[in-house]
Design a protein around this motif. Structure first.
Motif, PDB file in Angstrom:
ATOM      1  N   TRP A 118       0.817  -1.213   0.000  1.00  0.00           N
ATOM      2  CA  TRP A 118       0.000   0.000   0.000  1.00  0.00           C
ATOM      3  C   TRP A 118       0.851   1.264   0.000  1.00  0.00           C
ATOM      4  O   TRP A 118       1.912   1.321   0.612  1.00  0.00           O
ATOM      5  CB  TRP A 118      -0.895   0.001   1.235  1.00  0.00           C
ATOM      6  CG  TRP A 118      -1.766   1.203   1.407  1.00  0.00           C
ATOM      7  CD1 TRP A 118      -2.927   1.468   0.739  1.00  0.00           C
ATOM      8  CD2 TRP A 118      -1.578   2.282   2.321  1.00  0.00           C
ATOM      9  NE1 TRP A 118      -3.473   2.646   1.186  1.00  0.00           N
ATOM     10  CE2 TRP A 118      -2.660   3.169   2.154  1.00  0.00           C
ATOM     11  CE3 TRP A 118      -0.595   2.592   3.253  1.00  0.00           C
ATOM     12  CZ2 TRP A 118      -2.804   4.335   2.890  1.00  0.00           C
ATOM     13  CZ3 TRP A 118      -0.728   3.747   3.983  1.00  0.00           C
ATOM     14  CH2 TRP A 118      -1.812   4.610   3.809  1.00  0.00           C
ATOM     15  N   ASP A 121      -8.215   1.477  -2.651  1.00  0.00           N
ATOM     16  CA  ASP A 121      -8.643   0.115  -2.973  1.00  0.00           C
ATOM     17  C   ASP A 121      -7.915  -0.900  -2.096  1.00  0.00           C
ATOM     18  O   ASP A 121      -8.543  -1.786  -1.520  1.00  0.00           O
ATOM     19  CB  ASP A 121      -8.388  -0.190  -4.459  1.00  0.00           C
ATOM     20  CG  ASP A 121      -8.811  -1.610  -4.810  1.00  0.00           C
ATOM     21  OD1 ASP A 121     -10.025  -1.921  -4.683  1.00  0.00           O
ATOM     22  OD2 ASP A 121      -7.942  -2.422  -5.164  1.00  0.00           O
ATOM     23  N   LEU A 122      -6.597  -0.779  -1.984  1.00  0.00           N
ATOM     24  CA  LEU A 122      -5.843  -1.736  -1.170  1.00  0.00           C
ATOM     25  C   LEU A 122      -6.153  -1.572   0.316  1.00  0.00           C
ATOM     26  O   LEU A 122      -6.226  -2.553   1.058  1.00  0.00           O
ATOM     27  CB  LEU A 122      -4.338  -1.597  -1.426  1.00  0.00           C
ATOM     28  CG  LEU A 122      -3.463  -2.709  -0.838  1.00  0.00           C
ATOM     29  CD1 LEU A 122      -3.959  -4.106  -1.228  1.00  0.00           C
ATOM     30  CD2 LEU A 122      -2.019  -2.519  -1.263  1.00  0.00           C
ATOM     31  N   ARG A 177      -9.328  -3.356   0.869  1.00  0.00           N
ATOM     32  CA  ARG A 177      -9.093  -4.793   0.866  1.00  0.00           C
ATOM     33  C   ARG A 177      -8.524  -5.256   2.215  1.00  0.00           C
ATOM     34  O   ARG A 177      -8.889  -6.309   2.733  1.00  0.00           O
ATOM     35  CB  ARG A 177      -8.143  -5.171  -0.270  1.00  0.00           C
ATOM     36  CG  ARG A 177      -8.761  -5.041  -1.639  1.00  0.00           C
ATOM     37  CD  ARG A 177      -7.720  -5.166  -2.759  1.00  0.00           C
ATOM     38  NE  ARG A 177      -8.379  -5.125  -4.043  1.00  0.00           N
ATOM     39  CZ  ARG A 177      -8.939  -6.191  -4.631  1.00  0.00           C
ATOM     40  NH1 ARG A 177      -8.872  -7.367  -4.051  1.00  0.00           N
ATOM     41  NH2 ARG A 177      -9.541  -6.076  -5.788  1.00  0.00           N
ATOM     42  N   ILE A 220     -11.327  -5.270   4.705  1.00  0.00           N
ATOM     43  CA  ILE A 220     -12.189  -6.440   4.490  1.00  0.00           C
ATOM     44  C   ILE A 220     -11.536  -7.685   5.084  1.00  0.00           C
ATOM     45  O   ILE A 220     -12.207  -8.526   5.699  1.00  0.00           O
ATOM     46  CB  ILE A 220     -12.495  -6.609   2.985  1.00  0.00           C
ATOM     47  CG1 ILE A 220     -13.482  -5.514   2.544  1.00  0.00           C
ATOM     48  CG2 ILE A 220     -13.041  -8.003   2.673  1.00  0.00           C
ATOM     49  CD1 ILE A 220     -13.696  -5.412   1.050  1.00  0.00           C
ATOM     50  N   THR A 221     -10.216  -7.809   4.956  1.00  0.00           N
ATOM     51  CA  THR A 221      -9.495  -8.944   5.539  1.00  0.00           C
ATOM     52  C   THR A 221      -9.619  -8.935   7.064  1.00  0.00           C
ATOM     53  O   THR A 221      -9.861  -9.976   7.688  1.00  0.00           O
ATOM     54  CB  THR A 221      -8.017  -8.909   5.116  1.00  0.00           C
ATOM     55  OG1 THR A 221      -7.944  -8.916   3.683  1.00  0.00           O
ATOM     56  CG2 THR A 221      -7.255 -10.096   5.667  1.00  0.00           C
ATOM     57  N   VAL A 264      -7.924 -11.641  -1.439  1.00  0.00           N
ATOM     58  CA  VAL A 264      -8.416 -10.279  -1.157  1.00  0.00           C
ATOM     59  C   VAL A 264      -7.307  -9.239  -1.293  1.00  0.00           C
ATOM     60  O   VAL A 264      -7.547  -8.135  -1.799  1.00  0.00           O
ATOM     61  CB  VAL A 264      -9.049 -10.206   0.256  1.00  0.00           C
ATOM     62  CG1 VAL A 264      -9.439  -8.785   0.594  1.00  0.00           C
ATOM     63  CG2 VAL A 264     -10.263 -11.116   0.338  1.00  0.00           C
ATOM     64  N   LEU A 265      -6.104  -9.572  -0.881  1.00  0.00           N
ATOM     65  CA  LEU A 265      -5.032  -8.561  -0.884  1.00  0.00           C
ATOM     66  C   LEU A 265      -4.197  -8.549  -2.164  1.00  0.00           C
ATOM     67  O   LEU A 265      -3.298  -7.723  -2.295  1.00  0.00           O
ATOM     68  CB  LEU A 265      -4.115  -8.753   0.324  1.00  0.00           C
ATOM     69  CG  LEU A 265      -4.753  -8.367   1.657  1.00  0.00           C
ATOM     70  CD1 LEU A 265      -3.792  -8.642   2.804  1.00  0.00           C
ATOM     71  CD2 LEU A 265      -5.182  -6.916   1.671  1.00  0.00           C
ATOM     72  N   LYS A 320      -3.465  -7.323  -5.568  1.00  0.00           N
ATOM     73  CA  LYS A 320      -3.892  -6.157  -6.351  1.00  0.00           C
ATOM     74  C   LYS A 320      -4.291  -6.615  -7.743  1.00  0.00           C
ATOM     75  O   LYS A 320      -3.552  -7.325  -8.412  1.00  0.00           O
ATOM     76  CB  LYS A 320      -2.748  -5.141  -6.458  1.00  0.00           C
ATOM     77  CG  LYS A 320      -2.605  -4.244  -5.267  1.00  0.00           C
ATOM     78  CD  LYS A 320      -3.767  -3.312  -5.100  1.00  0.00           C
ATOM     79  CE  LYS A 320      -3.643  -2.130  -6.036  1.00  0.00           C
ATOM     80  NZ  LYS A 320      -4.749  -1.193  -5.878  1.00  0.00           N
ATOM     81  N   LYS A 321      -5.470  -6.224  -8.160  1.00  0.00           N
ATOM     82  CA  LYS A 321      -5.914  -6.533  -9.516  1.00  0.00           C
ATOM     83  C   LYS A 321      -5.352  -5.478 -10.456  1.00  0.00           C
ATOM     84  O   LYS A 321      -5.368  -4.289 -10.134  1.00  0.00           O
ATOM     85  CB  LYS A 321      -7.450  -6.517  -9.587  1.00  0.00           C
ATOM     86  CG  LYS A 321      -8.117  -7.401  -8.547  1.00  0.00           C
ATOM     87  CD  LYS A 321      -7.870  -8.839  -8.817  1.00  0.00           C
ATOM     88  CE  LYS A 321      -8.647  -9.722  -7.868  1.00  0.00           C
ATOM     89  NZ  LYS A 321      -7.885 -10.716  -7.204  1.00  0.00           N
TER      90      LYS A 321
END
Length: 198
Positions: free
Chosen positions: A139, A145-146, A149, A152-153, A191-192, A194-195
């Protein structure tokens, strides 16, 4: 009869303070802040209820001390984890470090106290954990976004701890640390990661 030395009094005070913290952490995690009384905590600790005021000023102060203590313990357990080690660290906490296997430290982070200052500390702790996790994943400031994520984790980890402590949802409720690591590694990785931008 001689009076106790200052060193003995300090040692007894430290022990009494720790007994109160342990009893309070268990009560707050099991019963919640509102349902817990200072008398319950003092009785569980086997000390006079007046000592809560002496060492913590109030029930709110004791709750705040429990949060701080739990976070310090979790920080020591986490050490300098890498992203690859995060699933194992989460599994250790979710599997419960107390002798009865109850994940009190994680559950305590979900408990609202009704006291604005204590709740502010609780949210601050969660914010810091999410930010630290995001940093491990690469990050940089402004990467919402990250950061999302990572939050969310953290939310999933807390949900696991809550379900394990409050339900008999099997096999989750009785899963060992070793059984939790694999699914948590999949979760953290998915989840972590990166897309790539499209």
């Amino acid at each position: 009869m001689t009076s106790p030395s200052p060193t003995t009094r300090r040692r007894d005070a430290a022990r009494t303070r720790q007994l109160l913290l342990d009893a309070a952490r268990q009560r707050f995690a099991n019963d919640g802040y509102a349902a817990t009384t200072v008398r319950d905590i003092a009785d569980d600790a086997g000390v006079n209820v007046a000592l809560i005021s002496r060492y913590f000023q109030s029930k709110e102060g004791l709750f705040e001390a429990c949060l701080t203590s739990a976070v310090d313990d979790m920080r020591r357990a986490a050490g300098t984890a890498t992203l690859a080690e995060v699933p194992e660290r989460i599994a250790e906490q979710a599997a419960g470090i107390d002798s009865d296997g109850f994940p009190r430290q994680l559950v305590l982070l979900l408990r609202s106290s009704g006291d604005a200052r204590a709740d502010e500390i609780r949210v601050g702790i969660l914010r810091t954990y999410a930010r630290n996790l995001a940093v491990l994943a690469g990050w940089a400031e402004g990467d919402d976004d990250l950061l999302l994520r990572a939050q969310i984790t953290i939310a999933a980890s807390l949900g696991i701890a809550m379900l394990r402590s409050k339900t008999e949802l099997e096999p989750l409720a009785s899963a060992t640390k070793e059984q939790l690591v694999g699914p948590l590694a999949d979760l953290v990785g998915a989840v972590l990661s990166k897309k790539p931008a499209t």
